[in-house]
Scaffold this active site. Structure first.
Site, mmCIF file in Angstrom:
data_model
loop_
_atom_site.group_PDB
_atom_site.id
_atom_site.type_symbol
_atom_site.label_atom_id
_atom_site.label_comp_id
_atom_site.label_asym_id
_atom_site.label_seq_id
_atom_site.Cartn_x
_atom_site.Cartn_y
_atom_site.Cartn_z
ATOM 1 N N ASP A 267 0.261 -4.561 9.511
ATOM 2 C CA ASP A 267 -0.036 -5.139 10.827
ATOM 3 C C ASP A 267 -1.173 -4.354 11.474
ATOM 4 O OD1 ASP A 267 -0.125 -6.139 13.373
ATOM 5 O OD2 ASP A 267 2.009 -5.873 13.793
ATOM 6 N N HIS B 258 -8.728 0.659 -9.784
ATOM 7 C CA HIS B 258 -7.302 0.913 -10.025
ATOM 8 C C HIS B 258 -7.034 2.341 -10.487
ATOM 9 C CE1 HIS B 258 -3.217 -0.269 -10.237
ATOM 10 N NE2 HIS B 258 -3.400 -1.519 -10.594
#
Length: 298
Positions: free
Chosen positions: A235, A18
């Site tokens: 996608d 992170h």
């Protein structure tokens, strides 16, 4: 890691440090990989490192109160951080009916609120009630807030580092548990200062002047709203995912993510991590709060 399913679908899972990026930065990376998988030569927008953009100003100057970094000494602490061995995971789905039920309950005493404020107040309050804390014990809620594009703090569109803060609002467990859900909403709103560049500069100054603390874990609960980050729109060439988001909660942190349940209802799924007896009380409290049974995803 890619897991191929017998139906022809697949699961893409990844882990990351992170300190490298936040959720929006991760989506930038995933979209870049998706673009290249579909034949693009280079990602758009191009990635930007420039971590110096997040440095504290000279000289550093703290202009806000940052409860999330305050050490708690005078507290009747019974709420300790627990690991996965001593906790269980549940995924609670809030669809249109549940969200409407919460907002209706809140409007009776507090007036209108956002979906985030309603869900955050509900989850925080129910979690606090479920732990059965001493009325004088101090608890805090941190709402993770995005700083990109805010007034006074402009960054290149391809910057993928951490650009968020998690301001905290404190409350005594008794007043949070015994008052209305509208009272909890008021606290959530109070804990969301206007996110402008000045607030992020104050956070940076706090880290320089007082040490780079992560956060004070005692009594803290963090909620990160990832419902509009864009995980569900990535996608790779086979269409959008059935689910895109964080796999599970950790003890201190829950996430809000978009999800479509088996009935085709669009809503928000909230992963929760609690000790089993506390989890059972938490689920009962949520059911009582919305006035009907909360659908559990798994």
């Amino acid at each position: 890691m890619v897991t191929r399913l017998r139906c022809g679908g697949f699961v893409l899972a990844l882990r990351f440090n992170h300190t490298m990026c936040d959720s929006l930065g991760l989506v930038l990376f995933l979209n870049a990989v998706a673009d290249m998988a579909k034949g693009t030569d280079s990602p758009s927008p191009p990635p930007v490192w420039q971590r110096e953009l997040m440095n504290a100003r000279e000289p550093p100057h703290i202009t806000y109160t940052h409860h999330e970094f305050e050490e708690l000494y005078d507290t009747k602490s019974t709420l300790e951080v627990m690991d996965d061995i001593h906790t269980v995971h549940r995924y609670i789905f809030f669809g249109p009916k549940e969200i409407t039920a919460l907002k209706t309950r809140i409007s009776r005493t507090h007036g209108p609120c956002t979906t985030y404020e309603a869900l955050a107040a509900c989850v925080w309050r129910c979690r606090t009630v479920a732990f059965g804390l001493h009325p004088d014990e101090l608890v805090r809620l941190s709402s993770v807030m995005n700083g990109r594009g805010k007034p006074g703090f402009q960054l290149p569109s391809g910057y993928y580092g951490n650009v968020f803060a998690y301001p905290a609002v404190p409350a005594k467990a008794g007043e949070l548990s015994e008052n209305s859900l509208g009272f909890a909403v008021g606290l959530v709103k109070k804990g969301k200062p206007e996110m402008i560049g000045e607030y992020l500069k104050s956070v940076a100054a706090t880290m320089v002047m007082k040490g780079r603390h992560l956060y004070t874990a005692k009594g803290l609960f963090i909620i990160s709203d990832n419902s509009r980050v864009g995980f569900q729109d990535v996608d790779f060439g086979w269409g959008k995912p059935l689910y895109g988001g964080i796999a599970k909660a950790v003890f201190l942190i829950s996430f809000f993510m978009r999800f479509r349940n088996s009935k085709g209802e669009e809503g928000i799924v909230v992963p929760v991590c609690l000790p089993l007896p506390v989890m059972e009380r938490f689920e009962e409290e949520v059911k009582r709060m919305i006035g009907e049974e909360a659908d559990e995803v798994v």
